[in-house]
Design an enzyme around this catalytic site. Sequence first.
Site, PDB file in Angstrom:
ATOM      1  N   TYR A  66       0.828  -1.209   0.000  1.00  0.00           N
ATOM      2  CA  TYR A  66       0.000   0.000   0.000  1.00  0.00           C
ATOM      3  C   TYR A  66       0.860   1.255   0.000  1.00  0.00           C
ATOM      4  O   TYR A  66       1.974   1.264   0.535  1.00  0.00           O
ATOM      5  CB  TYR A  66      -0.875   0.050   1.266  1.00  0.00           C
ATOM      6  N   ARG A 172      -5.138   1.229   8.989  1.00  0.00           N
ATOM      7  CA  ARG A 172      -5.684   2.209   9.941  1.00  0.00           C
ATOM      8  C   ARG A 172      -5.096   2.017  11.333  1.00  0.00           C
ATOM      9  O   ARG A 172      -4.797   2.985  12.042  1.00  0.00           O
ATOM     10  CB  ARG A 172      -7.207   2.084  10.027  1.00  0.00           C
TER      11      ARG A 172
END
Length: 282
Positions: A66, A172
């Site tokens: 990511y 997150r």
Amino acid sequence: MNGIVVIDKPKGKSSNQVVGQVKKLFHQKKVGHLGTLDPMATGVLPVCIGKATKLFDMFLSKEKTYVAQFTFGATTDTLDAEGVILSTSNVVPSVDQINQVLPKLTGEINQMPPKFSAKSVNGERAYTLARKGVEFELQPKKITIFKFELVKQVSNNIFEFLISCSSGTYIRSLARDLGLECGTLAYMSELRRVKAGQFSIDQAVKIENLTEDKIIPLEKVLENLKSVSVDEKFYDKLKNGNAIKVEMENSSNFMLFCRNKLFGIADCVDNLIKVRVNLFEE
């Protein structure tokens, strides 16, 4: 129609909505994705079509990569930009401080999932309980962070990172934990998946540009596996799902072909070939 398409998922759409669009476009019932991306996230979403849906177990646990942006100085109830701000802090770490902390969050670590997640709690999704304001506890999960690098400072309190991690990692939660390790608060403000297993952003196509020629055939998807072809006399037996007797060394997890047709992923034990994942289609 069998194969995998790599979608560049747009922001604002759920992974299941993208699957629905693929189903409708190709008039297919058997369609599923290989790992959820949150609606706010973009990037690589591999979608299986037809017999490829039988390959979920082979690809779901693969490494993901990511590019993420973390905003320091606040935290939200969802740990991302779509949540409600719960607390703020005036502390913004420096580049040096962040680089000193990153090794603590690299390697095998125990990660606490977000309360707004799809984790099951007594038969209910955690996010359902969180939205209701119900108090509950989640258990930490062992994950692996292969790479956690600071790419650049985007603005005073926003930093961009490159993260490669095992399946099941919550980016997150990494934002939250990095903030705490730096003595402040942080949440994930942008997320783009650039790789999922063998599928990369270079292969990805936007949903509005998706055509049948973008479907990656099963033989191409599985090209890293050994390929074994057997005599055409076995065709009918294989077609009917039967094991076949051959002269062959013990082997596992190979593509089995007969008459140039892919029958599936097979194993051979004691000269007996059995198809473990049936991919055959007339």
